[in-house]
Design a protein around this motif. Structure first.
Motif, short mmCIF file in Angstrom:
data_model
loop_
_atom_site.label_atom_id
_atom_site.label_comp_id
_atom_site.label_asym_id
_atom_site.label_seq_id
_atom_site.Cartn_x
_atom_site.Cartn_y
_atom_site.Cartn_z
N ILE A 9 -7.46 4.01 7.57
CA ILE A 9 -6.85 2.79 6.53
C ILE A 9 -5.57 2.13 6.95
N LEU A 10 -4.76 3.29 7.42
CA LEU A 10 -3.29 2.66 7.68
C LEU A 10 -3.53 1.66 8.85
N GLU A 11 -4.40 1.90 9.81
CA GLU A 11 -4.54 1.07 11.17
C GLU A 11 -5.09 -0.31 10.64
N ALA A 12 -5.99 -0.24 9.66
CA ALA A 12 -6.49 -1.36 9.05
C ALA A 12 -5.35 -2.19 8.38
N LEU B 33 0.83 -1.30 0.05
CA LEU B 33 -0.17 0.03 0.05
C LEU B 33 0.93 1.28 0.02
N ARG B 34 0.63 2.07 -1.11
CA ARG B 34 1.67 3.45 -1.01
C ARG B 34 0.73 4.71 -0.82
N LEU C 189 -9.60 -3.57 3.12
CA LEU C 189 -9.49 -2.42 3.82
C LEU C 189 -10.34 -1.75 4.12
N SER C 190 -11.57 -1.79 3.01
CA SER C 190 -12.91 -1.03 3.22
C SER C 190 -13.54 -1.70 4.18
N HIS C 191 -13.80 -3.03 4.16
CA HIS C 191 -14.58 -3.89 5.13
C HIS C 191 -13.71 -3.65 6.54
#
Length: 277
Positions: free
Chosen positions: A211-214, A192-193, A271-273
């Motif tokens: 998102i970064l936590e996920a 992931l960038r 990531l979205s979930h």
């Protein structure tokens, strides 16, 4: 004191000016910070928004005199399913331009404005972006001085596109910053960038943080090194994130199609979930 000289429905001057309730001077000079999110939302995530709002107030020398629990209570009381998108705006509450400088060592008095609106229509279509070499002033602060960004996006919409992709003003190797109101992510070989807000100059979005936590929870490698436009266009998937529309995939940038790979789609969906549960 402020007056309304022309009503919204006519260009004819009234017989007398209509007095308005006193308005904060921060409204006229764009001296404000804000945060926007879609309800219902957990108290933990709302707290992230409030903490960033406080940090941004401090950056602009605005006082914070509001109780978090009272704000949360009011949000719950005001929430209507038909108008779930809330914006909290903190404005400098002074009278006259000179008042900004009367006590330069003290935080400015403030007023908190809460507004609600309908949610944007949900769509699964990919976004079409146009690159613009532009960086918002005070890019790590979510402030109200958005005129240039709004004009750039209006021009993109007039060209039949969906949004702008802000890039650094470096003709040799421009870096990816953000869109008009969202952070940008790329996926390449399972990595992931994204850009770094402090180093590169973009907004540290709340949904970006989540998102970064996920990604960490899912053990997805993250690369926050300088993210060039060339690298973005070479990604196997590109998406954007903000607190209202969530995560949305990008279809093309300046007409160049993003070559979405199934593995990148699965990673974005995971990531979205994770963010939404």
């Amino acid at each position: 004191m402020h007056w309304e000289l022309f009503s919204p429905l006519t260009t004819e001057a009234p017989e007398s000016a209509t007095a308005l309730t006193a308005l904060p001077e921060g409204l006229f000079y764009g001296y404000s910070v804000y945060t926007t999110f879609k309800m219902p939302l957990s108290e933990q995530v709302i707290d992230l928004h409030l903490q960033r709002l406080k940090k941004d107030c401090k950056a602009l020398g605005l006082s914070w005199r509001f109780a978090d629990h009272q704000i949360l209570g009011q949000l719950k009381a005001l929430f209507q399913p038909s108008r779930p998108v809330f914006r909290l705006t903190v404005l400098a509450d002074v009278e006259g331009y000179a008042a900004f400088y009367d006590s330069p060592g003290q935080a400015l008095p403030t007023r908190l404005i809460v507004s609600a609106r309908q949610a944007p229509t949900a769509t699964n279509t990919g976004l079409r972006l146009k690159t613009v070499a532009h960086q918002r002033p005070l890019p790590t602060v979510k402030h109200g001085a958005m005129t240039e960004t709004i004009l750039h996006k209006r021009q993109a919409l007039q060209a039949g596109l969906d949004d702008i992709l802000l890039i650094s003003n470096s003709p040799d190797n421009p870096l990816v910053l953000e869109t008009s109101t969202a952070n940008v992510f790329g996926i390449r070989d399972g990595v992931l960038r994204s850009s770094d807000p402090v180093r590169d100059g973009c907004l540290p979005g709340i949904t970006r943080h989540r998102i970064l936590e996920a990604a960490e929870a899912l053990r997805v490698p993250v690369d926050l090194s300088p993210f060039s436009l060339a690298e973005l266009l070479d990604c196997q998937g590109v998406f954007i994130s903000n607190a209202v529309s969530g995560i949305r995939k990008v279809e093309h940038v300046d007409g160049q199609i993003i070559a979405w790979q199934p593995s990148a789609q699965r990673l974005m969906d995971s990531l979205s979930h994770t963010v939404n549960t």
